[in-house]
Scaffold this motif. Structure first.
Motif, PDB file in Angstrom:
ATOM      1  N   LYS A  28      36.809  49.197  38.187  1.00 33.70           N
ATOM      2  CA  LYS A  28      35.459  48.623  38.288  1.00 33.70           C
ATOM      3  C   LYS A  28      35.371  47.320  37.506  1.00 33.70           C
ATOM      4  O   LYS A  28      34.757  46.355  37.945  1.00 33.70           O
ATOM      5  CB  LYS A  28      34.417  49.629  37.770  1.00 33.70           C
ATOM      6  CG  LYS A  28      34.166  50.768  38.726  1.00 33.70           C
ATOM      7  CD  LYS A  28      33.010  51.632  38.266  1.00 33.70           C
ATOM      8  CE  LYS A  28      31.697  51.143  38.863  1.00 33.70           C
ATOM      9  NZ  LYS A  28      30.649  52.172  38.799  1.00 33.70           N
ATOM     10  N   THR A  29      36.022  47.329  36.308  1.00 32.68           N
ATOM     11  CA  THR A  29      36.033  46.098  35.500  1.00 32.68           C
ATOM     12  C   THR A  29      36.704  44.962  36.267  1.00 32.68           C
ATOM     13  O   THR A  29      36.204  43.832  36.265  1.00 32.68           O
ATOM     14  CB  THR A  29      36.792  46.337  34.175  1.00 32.68           C
ATOM     15  OG1 THR A  29      36.261  47.495  33.565  1.00 32.68           O
ATOM     16  CG2 THR A  29      36.663  45.149  33.250  1.00 32.68           C
ATOM     17  N   GLN A  48      34.404  43.644  38.819  1.00 31.24           N
ATOM     18  CA  GLN A  48      33.367  42.857  38.144  1.00 31.24           C
ATOM     19  C   GLN A  48      33.889  41.465  37.786  1.00 31.24           C
ATOM     20  O   GLN A  48      33.211  40.461  38.015  1.00 31.24           O
ATOM     21  CB  GLN A  48      32.967  43.600  36.857  1.00 31.24           C
ATOM     22  CG  GLN A  48      31.623  43.214  36.310  1.00 31.24           C
ATOM     23  CD  GLN A  48      30.511  43.869  37.102  1.00 31.24           C
ATOM     24  OE1 GLN A  48      30.576  45.073  37.356  1.00 31.24           O
ATOM     25  NE2 GLN A  48      29.531  43.092  37.510  1.00 31.24           N
ATOM     26  N   ASP A  54      32.257  38.062  39.042  1.00 34.43           N
ATOM     27  CA  ASP A  54      31.600  37.196  38.048  1.00 34.43           C
ATOM     28  C   ASP A  54      32.292  35.856  37.885  1.00 34.43           C
ATOM     29  O   ASP A  54      31.649  34.844  37.625  1.00 34.43           O
ATOM     30  CB  ASP A  54      31.592  37.884  36.673  1.00 34.43           C
ATOM     31  CG  ASP A  54      30.659  39.071  36.644  1.00 34.43           C
ATOM     32  OD1 ASP A  54      29.981  39.288  37.668  1.00 34.43           O
ATOM     33  OD2 ASP A  54      30.623  39.768  35.619  1.00 34.43           O
TER      34      ASP A  54
END
Lengths: 342, 257
Positions: free
Chosen positions: B183-184, B187, B191
């Motif tokens: 998930k990181t 992200q 981002d």
């Protein structure tokens, strides 16, 4: 305390240690010279006798400066080798670079005695340094060739040990053909000594150490990148072939050059980088680089002071002293295995 | 496109006889996407990743970064284009997390590796993003597997490259930490508009979390969005069918009883 301030404290302490070891080394020797006279002679005074002045300026000061250069240089080449091979047990002596230098020196000293007409030409200081450096380069090149094939660290150490045996054997063969004086000259060289260097020889040693040191300094960023491993270093833009070339050249010049003038000196190159890492608790070469120079120089000065057996007319081989002090340090580091990191 | 690969064959040209792994690979990675490379053991996932980094020579084919051939880009410039996370831990175990993350700034620092204000800001930012602030001064060898993986990803992030390649970032982690790491990564891709590529054996998680997937098979490699690949039936033939089969309704593998 923030890291920067604590490093200032650590480096100040190291500076004090070096200054104390240097003055102690100058002040102690077979002739008993009061400390106040040592200091006054050092700062241009007359002291209480012409012979004291001579002892300090022509014997003790060159000897102390040689110890500083040799200790710092060997410790630096040990640091280079440990990072380069990513092996905490690497060092100029362990990897056989110093044995290579011995072979070079033996070939020159003992070989020259077989060819008497060439002796005067060959036995100049510069040619001893060149022969010794060439010997260490040859061994370094072979160790490197093996290291490309063998990724195993222990195998590399065994290769270094094997070179020690081969050199020993070759030197024995050479010795059985040479004359007594040449043999004696070689044996004394192999005991190691930081004394007996003239100011001119000291100048040459300084040039070699500066050259090796600057080469090593130029690779400081690549050495830090290598702490992550070769693949990471490459991915961060480090050119491995260039790094390898300069690190090997620097180590060859430092270890080979110093060994030529002082004889093989054991354990300084292996132990000092670990002591510096323990002291500063970092692997950052920007900090370790000055630290190993200072700690190496200090340790060498202390070993030489012990080897001089102050106030006696005996001088011990410095190689014996560094081994007696260095080997237990390595064993201690091995027993506290978690500290044997690089 | 951050990265474009055309007709790439990977393998070992120098071994005798030459070993060719997987079918020809074609892929296009837009910025801001998370891509998984999946395939059976030995099909060449790691070799493909190393080939994409330029650490391993391709057998044939082309790798382009913004239209430039990757091998025409010198190593020093490449370092600011792509960063890697490998399965091997850092060689020196003495490094602290902050020191290791700081090493990621190498392509931008001077000959001695001196940090500018910008470098310091980036390292602090990355440590915060990867939740490593409290671990910053811990030696890497004292970290747990999950923490170490975060620190390694942080180093690659500090390198600030439009492309990030990771080799099996979820091995040795429990399910929770596997999901957290993936998930990181997703992200990060969204981002910072990076193209993030990783190899994995976690096909189920990859199907749920990735924008794109590359399936390496011996005869051919398939590239596309997870649902497209499921519809085309590409997962059905991913493994030999004697032990497991793919259930395309649920997007999971089932053990054959």
């Amino acid at each position: 305390m923030n890291p920067k301030a604590s490093h200032t404290v650590h480096f100040s302490l190291m500076g004090l240690l070096l200054a104390a070891a240097f003055l102690l080394n100058l002040g102690l020797g077979s002739a008993s010279i009061p400390f106040s006279d040592t200091l006054s002679i050092l700062f241009g005074g007359e002291g209480s006798g012409e012979s004291w002045r001579y002892i300090i300026w022509e014997y003790r000061l060159p000897k102390a400066l040689t110890a500083v250069l040799a200790g710092g240089g060997l410790a630096l080449s040990g640091l280079l080798m440990q990072t380069f091979f990513r092996n905490p047990l690497a060092g100029p002596f362990v990897l056989g670079i110093s044995s290579g230098a011995s072979l070079g020196a033996a070939l020159l000293i003992l070989g020259a005695s077989l060819l008497p007409w060439s002796a005067a030409f060959l036995l100049s200081d510069a040619s001893l340094a060149v022969a010794s450096s060439l010997g260490s380069f040859a061994v370094l090149a072979v160790v490197l060739a093996v290291s490309v094939r063998l990724k195993d660290a222990m195998a590399l150490l065994i290769v270094g040990l094997m070179f020690g045996s081969i050199t020993g054997a070759l030197v024995t063969v050479l010795a059985s053909f040479s004359q007594a004086e040449a043999l004696q000259q070689f044996v004394f060289w192999s005991y190691g000594s930081v004394g007996n260097l003239s100011w001119e020889q000291l100048g040459l040693l300084l040039v070699l150490c500066l050259a090796g040191g600057i080469m090593a300094l130029s690779q400081i960023k690549g050495l830090n990148a290598l702490l992550l491993g070769e693949k990471y270093a490459t991915s961060m833009g480090t050119s491995l072939p260039r790094l390898r070339f300069w690190v090997i050249l620097a180590t060859g010049i430092l270890a080979g050059g110093i060994t030529a003038f002082t004889g093989p000196i054991a354990f300084i190159g292996l132990a000092v980088p670990h002591l510096a890492r323990l002291w500063l608790t970092t692997s950052d070469h920007r900090r370790l680089f000055p630290a190993v120079l200072i700690v190496g120089a200090s340790l060498m000065l202390i070993c030489d002071t012990v080897a001089q057996l102050p106030y006696s007319s005996y001088v011990l081989p410095i190689n014996a002293i560094t081994s007696v002090i260095g080997a237990p340090v390595v064993i201690w580091l091995l027993l506290r295995r978690s500290k044997m990191l690089f | 496109m951050a990265l474009e690969v055309r007709n790439l064959r990977i393998g070992f040209a120098e071994s005798n006889p030459p070993i060719s792994l997987s079918g020809p690979v074609d892929l296009k990675l837009p910025p801001g996407t998370l891509t998984a490379i999946v395939g059976v053991n030995g099909v060449g996932k790691t070799t493909l990743l190393r080939t994409l980094c330029g650490l391993h020579p391709p057998l044939s084919g082309d790798i382009f970064w913004k239209g430039l051939s990757l091998d025409a880009i010198p190593g020093s410039r490449r370092a600011s284009l792509l960063s890697i996370v490998l399965t091997e831990p850092p060689a020196s175990r003495n490094l602290t997390v902050a020191e290791m993350v700081g090493l990621g700034r190498h392509p931008y620092t001077n000959w001695a590796g001196r940090f500018s204000e910008e470098d310091r800001r980036q390292v602090a930012e990355v440590l915060r993003r990867m939740d490593l602030e409290t671990l910053a001064h811990r030696a890497c060898h004292t970290l747990s597997d999950g923490q170490l993986q975060r620190a390694l990803i942080a180093r690659a992030l500090a390198q600030d490259t439009p492309l990030m390649l990771l080799d099996e970032p979820t091995t040795h982690l429990d399910l929770y930490h596997k999901v957290k790491i993936l998930k990181t990564l997703g992200q990060i891709a969204r981002d910072t508009s990076k193209a993030v590529v990783f190899t994995t054996h976690e096909i189920g998680l990859a199907l749920q979390l990735c924008d794109l997937m590359l399936i390496l098979k011996e005869e051919q490699a398939r590239f596309g969005a997870p649902c497209e690949l499921i519809e085309a039936g590409d997962f059905n033939t991913l493994f030999p069918e004697d032990a497991i089969r793919f259930d395309s309704k649920t997007g999971t593998f089932r053990v054959r009883k």
